[in-house]
Design a protein around this motif. Sequence first.
Motif, PDB file in Angstrom:
ATOM      1  N   PHE A 149       0.829  -1.204   0.000  1.00 29.54           N
ATOM      2  CA  PHE A 149       0.000   0.000   0.000  1.00 29.54           C
ATOM      3  C   PHE A 149       0.865   1.257   0.000  1.00 29.54           C
ATOM      4  N   VAL A 150       2.166   1.067  -0.304  1.00 29.20           N
ATOM      5  CA  VAL A 150       3.113   2.197  -0.327  1.00 29.20           C
ATOM      6  C   VAL A 150       3.429   2.538  -1.771  1.00 29.20           C
ATOM      7  N   THR A 151       3.084   3.729  -2.181  1.00 27.57           N
ATOM      8  CA  THR A 151       3.468   4.215  -3.508  1.00 27.57           C
ATOM      9  C   THR A 151       3.600   5.726  -3.436  1.00 27.57           C
ATOM     10  N   GLY A 152       4.548   6.269  -4.185  1.00 27.29           N
ATOM     11  CA  GLY A 152       4.820   7.701  -4.159  1.00 27.29           C
ATOM     12  C   GLY A 152       5.725   8.134  -3.021  1.00 27.29           C
ATOM     13  N   ALA A 153       6.281   7.184  -2.295  1.00 26.47           N
ATOM     14  CA  ALA A 153       7.141   7.520  -1.154  1.00 26.47           C
ATOM     15  C   ALA A 153       8.572   7.798  -1.614  1.00 26.47           C
ATOM     16  N   VAL A 154       9.198   8.758  -0.964  1.00 20.59           N
ATOM     17  CA  VAL A 154      10.631   9.014  -1.133  1.00 20.59           C
ATOM     18  C   VAL A 154      11.258   8.830   0.239  1.00 20.59           C
ATOM     19  N   ILE A 155      12.051   7.786   0.385  1.00 18.17           N
ATOM     20  CA  ILE A 155      12.570   7.413   1.706  1.00 18.17           C
ATOM     21  C   ILE A 155      14.023   7.850   1.860  1.00 18.17           C
ATOM     22  N   PRO A 156      14.303   8.780   2.779  1.00 13.82           N
ATOM     23  CA  PRO A 156      15.689   9.177   3.017  1.00 13.82           C
ATOM     24  C   PRO A 156      16.470   8.046   3.696  1.00 13.82           C
ATOM     25  N   ILE A 157      17.688   7.850   3.238  1.00 16.90           N
ATOM     26  CA  ILE A 157      18.608   6.902   3.873  1.00 16.90           C
ATOM     27  C   ILE A 157      19.891   7.687   4.123  1.00 16.90           C
TER      28      ILE A 157
END
Length: 280
Positions: free
Chosen positions: A262-270
């Motif tokens: 259900f995750v879409t459009g996310a930008v995940i900082p690492i």
Amino acid sequence: MNNYDFNLKDKVAVITGGGGVLTGVFAEALCTRGAKVALFDINKEAADMAAEKLMSAGGIAKGYKADVLSKESLTAAYEEVKKDFGTCDILLNGAGVHHPLATTGHEQLTKENMGDGRTFFDLDIEKVEWVYDIDFMGTFLPTQVISKDMVGKTGCSVINISSMNAISPTTTVPIYSAAKAGVNNFTAWLSSYFALVGIRVNALAPGFFVTNLNKNIMYKEDGNLSGRSERIIAGTPMSRFGNPDECAGTLLYLLDPKLSGFVTGAVIPIDGGFSNYCGV
């Protein structure tokens, strides 16, 4: 991560910029879980070397020469992938560049450095366009060419490689930062556009990792940290650079429909907290 039971058997992954350090880590993570990995790179030798490394460890991989700024080149390479492995399930847009002529020589403009030829006003337009094109169009074009075959399939993902610079632009790299901000916006738009046809679109935003692209500015010739690197570490709550392997777990999370369906459009900082830390 080795205990993480996520099977990508029979999935086909295409990775652009496949001869790089971070993309090599991503490719290894996918191969280890059974994916067939196609490595695209304008440097065919680098792609082949990366593929040989994966195959020597028991993976299924092959290198392909592909220019991410040429739709014709991408189409030709992808046709070969389809003959070798089948249609793509996972597209990882990993191609990216800097160039010193698209980078300022100072963090801030002063009257003293105004005339030294290294200011914003002196940026080389040809190199500016080249950097922006690879960092943004080099994400757009592979997606346009390859993702069409994902429509209607199950478990498909586009993963874009953004950057911490898109969230909080660092000094001296205005074009790279602007292009990666464009990647973030494109990720958000594409995630909505593809939402009804079974394709999730997300992005990873790595912070400071030592790679072939930046190692010459992260360390001095004597092996000690550069002054800029010392300030990076001071501005990172975790007080260190990232290990490339630490990106792979986030990638697998985004690909696993059980964990992130259900995750879409996310930008995940690492980035060890860099983009969230004001310094005090």
